[in-house]
Design an enzyme around this catalytic site. Structure first.
Site, PDB file in Angstrom:
ATOM      1  N   GLY A   1      30.594  44.703  40.932  1.00 50.12           N
ATOM      2  CA  GLY A   1      31.900  44.471  41.580  1.00 50.12           C
ATOM      3  C   GLY A   1      32.528  45.761  42.052  1.00 50.12           C
ATOM      4  N   ALA A   2      31.681  46.698  42.533  1.00 50.75           N
ATOM      5  CA  ALA A   2      32.197  48.035  42.867  1.00 50.75           C
ATOM      6  C   ALA A   2      32.626  48.183  44.315  1.00 50.75           C
ATOM      7  CB  ALA A   2      31.128  49.085  42.539  1.00 50.75           C
ATOM      8  N   ASN A   3      32.617  47.085  45.093  1.00 55.46           N
ATOM      9  CA  ASN A   3      32.964  47.266  46.514  1.00 55.46           C
ATOM     10  C   ASN A   3      34.467  47.200  46.783  1.00 55.46           C
ATOM     11  OD1 ASN A   3      33.627  44.552  46.602  1.00 55.46           O
ATOM     12  ND2 ASN A   3      31.686  43.932  47.516  1.00 55.46           N
ATOM     13  N   THR A   4      35.254  46.909  45.745  1.00 56.25           N
ATOM     14  CA  THR A   4      36.708  46.859  45.928  1.00 56.25           C
ATOM     15  C   THR A   4      37.413  46.920  44.561  1.00 56.25           C
ATOM     16  OG1 THR A   4      38.495  45.562  46.940  1.00 56.25           O
ATOM     17  CG2 THR A   4      36.775  44.321  45.867  1.00 56.25           C
ATOM     18  N   GLY A   5      38.746  46.953  44.583  1.00 56.91           N
ATOM     19  CA  GLY A   5      39.550  46.819  43.365  1.00 56.91           C
ATOM     20  C   GLY A   5      39.248  47.819  42.265  1.00 56.91           C
ATOM     21  N   ILE A   6      39.282  47.322  41.029  1.00 56.18           N
ATOM     22  CA  ILE A   6      39.091  48.171  39.848  1.00 56.18           C
ATOM     23  C   ILE A   6      37.698  48.808  39.867  1.00 56.18           C
ATOM     24  CG2 ILE A   6      39.023  48.179  37.321  1.00 56.18           C
ATOM     25  CD1 ILE A   6      40.772  45.627  37.412  1.00 56.18           C
ATOM     26  N   GLY A   7      36.707  48.007  40.271  1.00 51.31           N
ATOM     27  CA  GLY A   7      35.328  48.502  40.294  1.00 51.31           C
ATOM     28  C   GLY A   7      35.182  49.697  41.214  1.00 51.31           C
TER      29      GLY A   7
ATOM     30  N   TYR B   1      39.393  30.320  34.700  1.00 53.42           N
ATOM     31  CA  TYR B   1      39.535  31.782  34.647  1.00 53.42           C
ATOM     32  C   TYR B   1      39.758  32.233  33.202  1.00 53.42           C
ATOM     33  CZ  TYR B   1      41.143  36.492  35.785  1.00 53.42           C
ATOM     34  OH  TYR B   1      41.265  37.863  35.855  1.00 53.42           O
TER      35      TYR B   1
HETATM   36  N1  LIG Z   1      43.643  42.444  39.200  1.00 50.90           N
HETATM   37  C1  LIG Z   1      44.182  42.104  38.043  1.00 50.90           C
HETATM   38  O1  LIG Z   1      45.422  42.033  37.908  1.00 50.90           O
HETATM   39  C2  LIG Z   1      43.291  41.805  36.844  1.00 50.90           C
HETATM   40  C3  LIG Z   1      43.916  41.511  35.631  1.00 50.90           C
HETATM   41  C4  LIG Z   1      43.127  41.235  34.521  1.00 50.90           C
HETATM   42  C5  LIG Z   1      41.737  41.252  34.637  1.00 50.90           C
HETATM   43  N2  LIG Z   1      41.161  41.540  35.833  1.00 50.90           N
HETATM   44  C6  LIG Z   1      39.677  41.494  35.880  1.00 50.90           C
HETATM   45  O2  LIG Z   1      39.159  42.708  36.406  1.00 50.90           O
HETATM   46  C7  LIG Z   1      37.924  42.435  37.107  1.00 50.90           C
HETATM   47  C8  LIG Z   1      37.966  43.092  38.483  1.00 50.90           C
HETATM   48  O3  LIG Z   1      39.055  42.517  39.189  1.00 50.90           O
HETATM   49  P1  LIG Z   1      39.707  43.142  40.513  1.00 50.90           P
HETATM   50  O4  LIG Z   1      41.165  42.938  40.362  1.00 50.90           O
HETATM   51  O5  LIG Z   1      39.162  44.481  40.800  1.00 50.90           O
HETATM   52  O6  LIG Z   1      39.204  42.053  41.578  1.00 50.90           O
HETATM   53  P2  LIG Z   1      38.679  42.171  43.073  1.00 50.90           P
HETATM   54  O7  LIG Z   1      39.417  43.195  43.844  1.00 50.90           O
HETATM   55  O8  LIG Z   1      38.688  40.760  43.549  1.00 50.90           O
HETATM   56  O9  LIG Z   1      37.167  42.662  42.879  1.00 50.90           O
HETATM   57  C9  LIG Z   1      36.225  41.812  42.288  1.00 50.90           C
HETATM   58  C10 LIG Z   1      34.829  42.380  42.488  1.00 50.90           C
HETATM   59  O10 LIG Z   1      33.895  41.564  41.788  1.00 50.90           O
HETATM   60  C11 LIG Z   1      32.890  41.088  42.701  1.00 50.90           C
HETATM   61  N3  LIG Z   1      32.575  39.705  42.315  1.00 50.90           N
HETATM   62  C12 LIG Z   1      33.400  38.648  42.282  1.00 50.90           C
HETATM   63  N4  LIG Z   1      32.743  37.564  41.861  1.00 50.90           N
HETATM   64  C13 LIG Z   1      31.472  37.950  41.608  1.00 50.90           C
HETATM   65  C14 LIG Z   1      30.304  37.259  41.152  1.00 50.90           C
HETATM   66  N5  LIG Z   1      30.316  35.967  40.861  1.00 50.90           N
HETATM   67  N6  LIG Z   1      29.165  37.978  41.016  1.00 50.90           N
HETATM   68  C15 LIG Z   1      29.148  39.307  41.313  1.00 50.90           C
HETATM   69  N7  LIG Z   1      30.203  40.008  41.754  1.00 50.90           N
HETATM   70  C16 LIG Z   1      31.356  39.319  41.897  1.00 50.90           C
HETATM   71  C17 LIG Z   1      33.521  41.166  44.084  1.00 50.90           C
HETATM   72  O11 LIG Z   1      32.507  41.391  45.033  1.00 50.90           O
HETATM   73  P3  LIG Z   1      32.196  40.420  46.265  1.00 50.90           P
HETATM   74  O12 LIG Z   1      32.634  41.153  47.495  1.00 50.90           O
HETATM   75  O13 LIG Z   1      30.719  40.257  46.195  1.00 50.90           O
HETATM   76  O14 LIG Z   1      32.940  39.138  46.047  1.00 50.90           O
HETATM   77  C18 LIG Z   1      34.410  42.410  43.943  1.00 50.90           C
HETATM   78  O15 LIG Z   1      33.662  43.595  44.143  1.00 50.90           O
HETATM   79  C19 LIG Z   1      37.777  40.912  37.142  1.00 50.90           C
HETATM   80  O16 LIG Z   1      36.913  40.528  36.103  1.00 50.90           O
HETATM   81  C20 LIG Z   1      39.189  40.419  36.853  1.00 50.90           C
HETATM   82  O17 LIG Z   1      39.180  39.152  36.225  1.00 50.90           O
HETATM   83  C21 LIG Z   1      41.898  41.832  36.944  1.00 50.90           C
END
Ligand SMILES: NC(=O)c1ccc[n+]([C@@H]2O[C@H](COP(=O)([O-])OP(=O)(O)OC[C@H]3O[C@@H](n4cnc5c(N)ncnc54)[C@H](OP(=O)(O)O)[C@@H]3O)[C@@H](O)[C@H]2O)c1
Length: 274
Positions: A51-57, A152
């Site tokens: 999940g490194a293409n955006t967000g926290i990753g 979720y």
């Molecule tokens: N943002 C928040 O407020 C928050 C709060 C608590 C926990 N989290 C957790 O932190 C983690 C990262 O979240 P984020 O906020 O950075 O979200 P994000 O910006 O939506 O990034 C999610 C990343 O995961 C990849 N991904 C999603 N579904 C996938 C799957 N089934 N298999 C492989 N890759 C997948 C996406 O890549 P694609 O381009 O391939 O979809 C994207 O790179 C998640 O587990 C989320 O539940 C986030």
């Protein structure tokens, strides 16, 4: 007299503006939470991030690249991954950022993939968060109406329990596993929901900017768990804001954690005893 009133008004307005600005700065500081202070250098290390293409990753990948690691971005979407990798290479000066296409069809493919890239003595960091309930009789919502929120929460609880069980199984091997709550962060997490509600997206945009963590702030606890030296004794523990925290009681149920591991292994055709 008129001038005096005007100048005293100006003082009052100034005081109110200063008070609002200071309150806002303090609020933002509180929202930001902990910051990873470790200066650990990762030269010669390989870090695999899903999940490194955006967000926290992506923020985590950027930080690891800046510390000198070879970063392997395991992604489904190659176009987005290429863009992210290019951005990370440019902003960190580390050209050693590579992409591997990963189709997360099963736990097995992840396991094989990880084996390919990290030596067994290296630390495996599992990044996670908080409560819900594991419905063993209906893990995939086949028998009840699908609820995105319940689903979720179940998946996040599964993350916590998986991390705990992995730590138990890996004890004494040099592999550690941590789970964490990153905070509430302005990422693309709810893009699939917002795309259906464009007006809501506009209404939420300002509060999101004001009240949520930035992706950099949201990545701090992940980075802390990945690089802090001496954290190995905390394998299996739960973190938030760069500190150990107590998870919800559901996240400490060793019996459910063991059962979830066995169910998951069975589902992907692995030996549950290993
Ligand atoms: N943002 C928040 O407020 C928050 C709060 C608590 C926990 N989290 C957790 O932190 C983690 C990262 O979240 P984020 O906020 O950075 O979200 P994000 O910006 O939506 O990034 C999610 C990343 O995961 C990849 N991904 C999603 N579904 C996938 C799957 N089934 N298999 C492989 N890759 C997948 C996406 O890549 P694609 O381009 O391939 O979809 C994207 O790179 C998640 O587990 C989320 O539940 C986030």
């Amino acid at each position: 007299m008129r001038d005096q009133v005007t100048s005293s008004d100006r003082v009052n307005y100034g005081a109110v503006i200063a008070l609002v600005a200071i309150s806002f700065m303090l609020l933002r500081k509180w929202i930001a939470g902990g910051v990873c202070k470790s200066r650990a250098c990762l030269d010669g290390k390989t870090v695999v991030i899903t999940g490194a293409n955006t967000g926290i990753g992506m923020e985590t990948a950027k930080d690891m690249a800046r510390r000198g690691a070879r970063v392997v971005m395991a992604c489904r979407d190659l176009t987005r991954a290429e863009n992210a990798a290019e951005y990370i290479r440019r902003s960190t000066g580390n050209g050693n950022v590579v992409i591997r296409h990963l189709n997360l069809a099963s736990l097995y493919s992840v396991q094989e993939f990880v084996k390919e890239f990290i030596a067994t003595e290296e630390r495996l960091d599992i990044l996670i968060n908080n409560a819900g309930k594991i419905e063993f009789d209906d893990l995939f919502f086949d028998k009840r109406p699908y609820s995105p929120l319940l689903s979720y929460k179940q998946s996040k609880l599964a993350n916590v329990l998986f991390s705990r069980e992995l730590a138990r199984r890996m004890k004494g091997t040099g592999v550690s596993s941590y789970c964490l709550h990153p905070g509430v962060i302005r990422t693309e997490l709810i893009r699939h929901i917002l795309v259906r509600f464009p007006v809501l997206k506009i209404i939420l945009s300002l509060p999101c900017i004001l009240l949520m963590k930035t992706p950099w702030q949201g990545a701090q606890t992940s980075i802390y768990c990945a690089v802090t030296e001496g954290l190995e004794s905390k394998s299996g523990c739960y973190f938030s804001d760069c500190a150990e925290k107590d998870p919800a009681p559901e996240g400490k149920d060793d019996e459910v954690a063991r059962r979830l591991w066995e169910e998951s292994a069975g589902l992907v055709g692995l030996n549950p005893r290993r």
